[in-house]
Design an enzyme around this catalytic site. Sequence first.
Site, PDB file in Angstrom:
ATOM      1  N   HIS A  55       0.799  -1.274   0.151  1.00 52.95           N
ATOM      2  CA  HIS A  55       0.061   0.133  -0.260  1.00 52.95           C
ATOM      3  C   HIS A  55       0.809   1.252   0.215  1.00 52.95           C
ATOM      4  O   HIS A  55       0.283   2.160  -0.597  1.00 52.95           O
ATOM      5  CB  HIS A  55      -1.013  -0.052   1.224  1.00 52.95           C
ATOM      6  CG  HIS A  55      -2.138   1.098   1.374  1.00 52.95           C
ATOM      7  ND1 HIS A  55      -2.989   1.436   0.458  1.00 52.95           N
ATOM      8  CD2 HIS A  55      -1.780   2.240   1.991  1.00 52.95           C
ATOM      9  CE1 HIS A  55      -3.541   2.365   0.735  1.00 52.95           C
ATOM     10  NE2 HIS A  55      -2.944   3.356   1.570  1.00 52.95           N
ATOM     11  N   HIS A 104     -10.042   2.846   0.436  1.00 50.38           N
ATOM     12  CA  HIS A 104      -9.999   2.176   1.883  1.00 50.38           C
ATOM     13  C   HIS A 104     -10.824   1.083   1.775  1.00 50.38           C
ATOM     14  O   HIS A 104     -11.823   1.118   2.424  1.00 50.38           O
ATOM     15  CB  HIS A 104     -10.468   3.177   2.896  1.00 50.38           C
ATOM     16  CG  HIS A 104      -9.718   3.479   3.960  1.00 50.38           C
ATOM     17  ND1 HIS A 104     -10.355   3.818   5.337  1.00 50.38           N
ATOM     18  CD2 HIS A 104      -8.499   4.094   4.013  1.00 50.38           C
ATOM     19  CE1 HIS A 104      -9.341   4.010   6.034  1.00 50.38           C
ATOM     20  NE2 HIS A 104      -8.066   3.939   5.187  1.00 50.38           N
TER      21      HIS A 104
END
Length: 749
Positions: A55, A104
């Site tokens: 990420h 998210h």
Amino acid sequence: MTLDTVSHAAGTPETALPWAELGLKEDEYERIREILGRRPTGAELAMYSVMWSEHCSYKSSKVHLKQFGEKAPETDALLVGIGENAGVVDVGQGYAVTFKVESHNHPSYIEPYQGAATGVGGIVRDILAMGARPVAVMDPLRFGAADHPDTKRVLPGVVAGIGGYGNCLGLPNIGGEVVFDPCYQGNPLVNALCVGVMKHEDIHLAKASGAGNKVILYGARTGGDGIGGVSVLASETFDSTKPAKRPAVQVGDPFQEKLLIECTLEIFREDLVAGIQDLGGAGLSCATSELASAGSGGMRVELDTVPLRDSSLSPEEILMSESQERMCAIVEPGKVDRFLEICEKWDVIATVIGEVTEGEQLEIFWHGDKIVDVPPRSVAHEGPTYHRPYARPDWQDALQADDAGALPRPESGEELRKHVLQVVASPNQASKSWITDQYDRFVQGNTVLAQPEDAGMVRIDEESNLGVAVSTDGNGRYTKLDPYTGAQLALAESYRNVAAAGAKPLAVSDCLNFGSPEDPAVMWQFAEATRGLADACLELGTPVTGGNVSLYNQTGETAIHPTPVVAVLGVIDDVHRRTPMGFAEDGQLIYLLGDTRDELGGSAWSQVVHDHLGGLPPRVDLERERLLAEILVAASRDGMIDAAHDLSDGGLAQALTESCLKGGHGARIVVPDSIDPFVLLFSESAGRAIVTVPRSEEVRFNDMCGARGLPVTRIGIVDGDGIDVQGQFVLPLAELREAHEATIPALLA
């Protein structure tokens, strides 16, 4: 227990550390040892593990993402590009606009409300860190099958989190998408976008320069929520055999964030910071290493001075915590007192936790003992780079050969009518007002267009009426059929939506949502989609200013459809000239712009009527998209059209339904002799839009389109209280409205 200091680590090389449990590979751990010339301390291992996660480091994707720089179109509009918290674009009159979209996804599946809420909070702080006042948000969402029991758990929580956080911040939610597909069942996509406005001179960057300058952490206290957070959650595949990582999901406080926003903007107005960074993914590990890496020296941090909500947190946990509503600023010594005064005024906790040094290392101390001594670039910017193997999947040819054009088609006007109702009532094409009504779309009073319009639009200057429009789009079905074309179609639709609203497209942000990079088929999809998007941005002249990559979006071995979500931002000189999508006045002429071909691969009709995915997606003609956009913007600016709506999912049938219902007026449609009524209504050929033209402007409009070489066809007139496709069927607006608006509430009741 002995504190694991740098000197202790140097003297105990045999000590085993939990590098695998923290998501590192063995060769990555060995590389850390090589960089440091010793084993890492526990605190250093914590920092590397989160910063080298998929990420944060983009280790599987950056070899492909570099195309966005290599193929970037030349433009004077781009003020800040890829590499900062968000891109910045010049929109004229001394104004700059910053925007970005991020994901998210995994946190929102585990804890829907907080996962989605903190997604909004994080993207807002990214925009704030650039020096801008956030003015609007958008949320492109993907969920599993609409009738699946777990969708009833995830969707309401996500929507409540987005609305609850954004509404409390006082930010209008002006657009986005909601898409249902079984492929997202165990892995929803919750993407969040924010737009911010500033003057050119107000731009701030994330760097720590000037030896002796102080490092100030301000905002909320650091807690045990979000330890590892999105940096860990988003870097592995979901597996039903593993426990849910609820403690890793951050907990948001929008009221604290609102204070942080106003406090930070006042600090900017008084020119009190030399560099600033929000604390999002990887928390303090990211903020300190990135600020130091981008600066001119090193940094010393006293970690035990960090304000805590939980006094039992270890140094490693403090460094990994992704607790929300926090910022890190670099402040000259003479400005520290005033900085702290402003924070106290806004009831925001602020603490000097360190200073910029003349050295080259990031050094972190715990009660006087050195626990971190690392080159900051090795943490922030020099993580692993993987050239993952990729290969066209062996099923791709069969998928493309399964042509949707061969599916049984309606043979009568009555069947055609039935199919129109089926499509407009399907979960993906039905009204999303049950969802969007939970968002405040008009707070602040500057929203000009909002859902369900083609693009959201906000006014950014109340005197000149300068405005910006933003759209987000993506079609995972198209991209599965052909990743290169699918990504270009996502850009084309978003570009077209902005132009349909009357704004000139300027720049792009993207959120690239894909499955596991360890699967060669997924990496092929990613490589092709990235290549397609970079090529299309170059041709359209819209640079990618930044964005996000979200990988490992799959449950077990089942990946989501490859889903590049593309946001396009455009500028409009006067928002009074914007073009809404609703048909506003009987008697106006309906024109179809562009060419309609028999293109049904990945279409809404093939999905709804036949539960089919196969064939090829619509063709892309980027020069035609550019021409169409120019026509739509010019026609809007010069008052030639009163409504415009792009054609995409669901084709003309869907566009007519939405424009008629939005404006409260019907339409009489004449099918041209040269086209089959079914193809006219359900084809999803790209590069098309419908507009309504006042009779007084018909000659001027046709002359403009003819002079520029854009095919236009007059297909009807705004009239009556239904959609009348002459010679085929009539659908009263009341029946259409019931079909269009009842679906989502019934599914989620």
